[in-house]
Motif scaffolding. Structure first.
Motif, mmCIF file in Angstrom:
data_model
loop_
_atom_site.group_PDB
_atom_site.id
_atom_site.type_symbol
_atom_site.label_atom_id
_atom_site.label_comp_id
_atom_site.label_asym_id
_atom_site.label_seq_id
_atom_site.Cartn_x
_atom_site.Cartn_y
_atom_site.Cartn_z
ATOM 1 N N THR A 5 5.353 -10.069 3.495
ATOM 2 C CA THR A 5 4.860 -11.426 3.706
ATOM 3 C C THR A 5 5.022 -12.276 2.447
ATOM 4 O OG1 THR A 5 2.871 -12.745 4.167
ATOM 5 C CG2 THR A 5 2.522 -10.606 3.127
ATOM 6 N N ASP A 6 5.188 -13.573 2.646
ATOM 7 C CA ASP A 6 5.247 -14.468 1.479
ATOM 8 C C ASP A 6 3.861 -15.054 1.158
ATOM 9 O OD1 ASP A 6 4.949 -16.219 3.562
ATOM 10 O OD2 ASP A 6 6.779 -17.358 3.180
ATOM 11 N N GLN A 7 2.834 -14.540 1.832
ATOM 12 C CA GLN A 7 1.461 -15.005 1.572
ATOM 13 C C GLN A 7 0.760 -14.056 0.597
ATOM 14 O OE1 GLN A 7 0.279 -17.976 2.987
ATOM 15 N NE2 GLN A 7 2.495 -18.032 3.354
ATOM 16 N N PRO A 8 -0.283 -14.538 -0.121
ATOM 17 C CA PRO A 8 -1.031 -13.659 -1.037
ATOM 18 C C PRO A 8 -1.571 -12.421 -0.314
ATOM 19 C CG PRO A 8 -1.650 -15.936 -1.388
ATOM 20 C CD PRO A 8 -0.763 -15.927 -0.186
ATOM 21 N N LEU A 9 -1.571 -11.274 -1.029
ATOM 22 C CA LEU A 9 -1.984 -10.011 -0.419
ATOM 23 C C LEU A 9 -3.483 -9.784 -0.627
ATOM 24 C CD1 LEU A 9 0.985 -7.683 -1.503
ATOM 25 C CD2 LEU A 9 0.826 -9.258 0.436
ATOM 26 N N SER A 77 1.816 -3.074 2.100
ATOM 27 C CA SER A 77 1.985 -4.520 2.209
ATOM 28 C C SER A 77 2.780 -4.995 0.994
ATOM 29 C CB SER A 77 0.598 -5.183 2.251
ATOM 30 O OG SER A 77 0.739 -6.579 2.382
ATOM 31 N N HIS A 78 3.899 -5.663 1.226
ATOM 32 C CA HIS A 78 4.762 -6.118 0.119
ATOM 33 C C HIS A 78 4.919 -7.625 0.181
ATOM 34 C CE1 HIS A 78 7.724 -6.140 -2.990
ATOM 35 N NE2 HIS A 78 7.812 -4.829 -3.022
ATOM 36 N N ARG A 79 4.796 -8.249 -0.973
ATOM 37 C CA ARG A 79 4.929 -9.705 -1.060
ATOM 38 C C ARG A 79 6.385 -10.078 -1.324
ATOM 39 N NH1 ARG A 79 1.360 -13.810 -3.926
ATOM 40 N NH2 ARG A 79 2.322 -15.764 -3.270
ATOM 41 N N VAL A 83 6.217 -15.444 -6.889
ATOM 42 C CA VAL A 83 4.924 -14.827 -7.183
ATOM 43 C C VAL A 83 4.591 -15.099 -8.646
ATOM 44 C CG1 VAL A 83 3.573 -12.702 -7.152
ATOM 45 C CG2 VAL A 83 5.403 -13.019 -5.482
ATOM 46 N N GLN A 87 -0.386 -11.603 -10.186
ATOM 47 C CA GLN A 87 -0.668 -11.539 -8.746
ATOM 48 C C GLN A 87 -0.289 -10.155 -8.208
ATOM 49 O OE1 GLN A 87 -2.049 -14.416 -7.099
ATOM 50 N NE2 GLN A 87 -2.298 -14.706 -9.298
ATOM 51 N N SER A 89 1.782 -7.824 -5.942
ATOM 52 C CA SER A 89 3.061 -7.869 -5.226
ATOM 53 C C SER A 89 3.215 -6.707 -4.248
ATOM 54 C CB SER A 89 4.215 -7.861 -6.224
ATOM 55 O OG SER A 89 4.058 -6.795 -7.144
#
Lengths: 152, 81
Positions: A5-9, A77-79, A83, A87, A89
């Protein structure tokens, strides 16, 4: 559970996905973006993924944990995208009846993510940028799947 | 046959494009494809480094035979995490 996802984890959410009453141990790893490389200041990171294949490889890693260690409760879960420094990732959460398998499988999942999942990160500096680990070294993703056993 | 190839990350930047369409003889393998890619983009990877290729979202060996509708991607060394 796997996601890119490109959203914060959110570590609490991902950790809760693997919790079950039959598990006595939960191990969560957070990969966070570092602010330096060889004395240079890193301003931010840019992650790129080959999504379809990355999701497939993450699923394969979950299956490996099941087959090799009997560990069934794994969440990854991977960003991707831009970033900022400090943060999260990558989140890997593993739960198992006992701590030894949970620690070991969590460590192994992180190693496998870095070995076979087609995701790339670029460090951006004040005076340039660099694709991490891409500096023309030999890369053999089909090898290295051999597993050690817990206890090593 | 025509094979569409996708480039990612370092290879995309070095090639200056994210896709290319290659003309290869029927029965061509992954090794034939990487040889053709190197001819077109000599700076993509040093000769001593093999270019890793994914076919239909799995890592492929050099002797894998390609088909026209295969999804083919060049995979530079990965660096997730």
């Amino acid at each position: 559970m796997i996601e890119i996802t490109d959203q914060p984890l959110d570590p609490a959410r991902v950790t809760n996905l693997v919790r079950r009453d039959g598990n006595g141990a939960v191990v969560t790893f957070l990969g966070t973006t570092r602010d330096h490389f060889e004395g240079k200041r890193v301003l931010r990171l840019e992650y790129e993924a080959y999504y379809d294949m990355a999701l497939k490889k993450l699923e394969e890693i979950c299956r490996e944990m099941q087959q090799e260690f009997g560990v069934e409760d794994v969440a990854i879960s991977h960003r991707t995208g831009l970033v900022d420094i400090g943060q999260i990732s990558l989140i890997v959460a593993v739960a198992a009846p006992h701590r030894k398998e949970a620690f070991y499988a969590c460590h192994k999942v992180v190693d496998r993510v870095k070995e076979i999942v087609p995701i790339w990160k670029k460090e951006v500096y004040e005076d340039g940028s660099r694709w991490v680990a891409c500096e023309d070294h030999e890369f053999s993703p089909s090898q290295g799947a051999a597993a050690e056993t817990p206890g090593h | 046959m025509k094979i569409e190839v996708r480039f990612f990350a370092l290879y995309r930047e070095r090639a200056g494009c994210s896709r290319a369409s290659l003309d290869l003889p029927a029965g061509a393998t992954v090794a034939d494809l990487t040889a053709e890619v190197r001819r077109r983009h000599p700076g993509l990877a040093p000769p001593e480094v093999s270019i890793v290729v994914a076919v239909n979202t799995d890592y492929a060996e050099p002797d894998t035979v390609l088909n026209e509708r295969d999804e083919v991607c060049l995979i530079p060394p990965v660096s997730g995490g």
